[in-house]
Design an enzyme around this catalytic site. Structure first.
Site, PDB file in Angstrom:
ATOM      1  CB  SER A 132      -0.956   0.014   1.189  1.00  0.00           C
ATOM      2  OG  SER A 132      -2.045  -0.844   0.940  1.00  0.00           O
ATOM      3  CE  LYS A 139      -4.861   1.533  -0.572  1.00  0.00           C
ATOM      4  NZ  LYS A 139      -4.265   0.342   0.042  1.00  0.00           N
ATOM      5  CB  SER A 191      -4.287   1.504   4.041  1.00  0.00           C
ATOM      6  OG  SER A 191      -3.505   1.207   2.899  1.00  0.00           O
ATOM      7  CE  LYS A 233      -1.369   4.160   2.625  1.00  0.00           C
ATOM      8  NZ  LYS A 233      -1.409   2.989   3.543  1.00  0.00           N
TER       9      LYS A 233
END
Length: 346
Positions: free
Chosen positions: A115, A118, A174, A282
């Site tokens: 992720s 993202k 997320s 993140k």
């Protein structure tokens, strides 16, 4: 079980320069863009490693490139305090202002990044969408997250939320449902949105990065990146005031309205509120990628940015980041040793 960015059992202007490059790909500069720091305006680019990708490394200097007089400069090797041992598959940490690379381990090795994907999703959306634009959540967005056992922002079909709120849903919990909704609208569709992501990666100089989808979910022949490329991307993201605010937010509340129900999203990044100066960026996890983390912290006015890929547990990635930040902050006061050699083992 969810995968996180997928849970499985627990689970300015580089920005201005980058935006100019991205314009040619059909993306536009965000309305919230702001002037870049002097280093970026001078033509500074992130450190270029001269060695072959995938080789071993630890605390090492890295040659810098740029048009601001930093060409040929290198980080000072650490002699008085050993670098922390990082058990993840790859790691990298550098000073965003000077480009000094303080740590590298397999930093040019191509790996899945889950992720962390993202971050690019949010970056591309911000170059197309108004923050106040309203997106209607479709049943396919909710189904996408459920069918893939992915982390979710808890969205429901029929809700209408602003792009700004959906970006919090992408970055904090997320949410694969939130990223799917944004890609569906601003692609339009996931395939065309992914093409925009890859075009942006090329424009930003992320030459060892390929995205397979907007959320980092595993796919046959899926995407990949490197610790260095993800650190470069984190710097670009933090130069954007909206992304910087979102990435460093611990908790975001969306109050119920006629358009949507109430949502409360907590940031999955455990560094926030615990690690001095932490700014995000993140988290990510899939079985193939392991536990990943893109992180940054302001230490005594120095912005340190790092990435850890392929850790074996969620907590270990945060411990690794903490150790790297503490260790690099202790070295950051030392000036680069311009006489050191070129590193070939990052």
């Amino acid at each position: 079980m969810q995968i996180g960015g997928i849970r499985l059992g627990a689970c300015a202007a580089l920005a201005a320069l980058a935006a100019l490059a991205v314009f040619g790909t059909g993306l536009s500069a965000p309305a919230h863009a702001h002037p870049a720091p002097a280093a970026a305006r001078a033509g500074w680019t992130a450190p270029t490693v001269t060695g072959a990708p995938g080789t071993a490394g630890s605390a090492v200097p890295a040659r810098l490139t740029g048009a601001d007089g930093l060409a040929g400069a290198v980080a000072r090797p650490v002699a008085d305090r050993a670098a922390p041992a990082i058990t993840g598959k790859a790691a990298y940490l550098f000073d965003a202002a000077t480009g000094t690379a303080y740590f590298g381990k397999q930093a040019g090795r191509r790996l899945p990044v889950a992720s962390l994907t993202k971050v690019m999703t949010a970056y591309v959306v911000l170059r197309q969408a108004s923050l106040d634009a309203v997106v209607r959540i479709d049943a396919s967005d909710v189904r996408h997250a459920r069918a893939n056992d992915a982390t979710s922002a808890g969205l429901r079909a029929g809700e209408r939320l602003t792009v700004r709120d959906l970006l919090y849903g992408v970055m904090l919990p997320s949410g694969a449902d939130a990223s799917h909704a944004l890609a569906r609208v601003y692609g339009p569709d996931a395939a065309r949105f992914t093409a925009r992501m890859n075009a942006a990666a090329r424009a930003l100089g992320l030459s060892l990065t390929r995205y397979a989808n907007p959320d980092g979910l595993p796919e046959p022949g899926g995407g990949y990146s490197t610790a260095i490329d993800q650190a470069k991307l984190a710097r670009v993201a933090l130069n954007d005031p909206v992304l910087r605010t979102i990435a460093s937010t611990r908790r975001h509340v969306v109050r119920a309205s006629k358009l949507h129900r109430a949502h409360t999203w907590t940031n999955s990044n455990k560094l926030l509120g615990k690690t001095p100066g932490a700014l995000g960026v993140k988290t990510g996890y899939t079985r193939a990628a392991g536990y990943c983390l893109s992180f940054a912290a302001d230490r005594d006015g120095r912005l340190l940015i790092g990435v850890v890929l392929g850790e074996s547990s969620s907590d270990r990635r945060f411990r690794s980041a903490d150790r790297l930040l503490d260790w690099a902050a202790g070295q950051a006061a030392e000036p680069p040793d311009l006489g050191a050699g070129v590193v070939r083992n990052l």
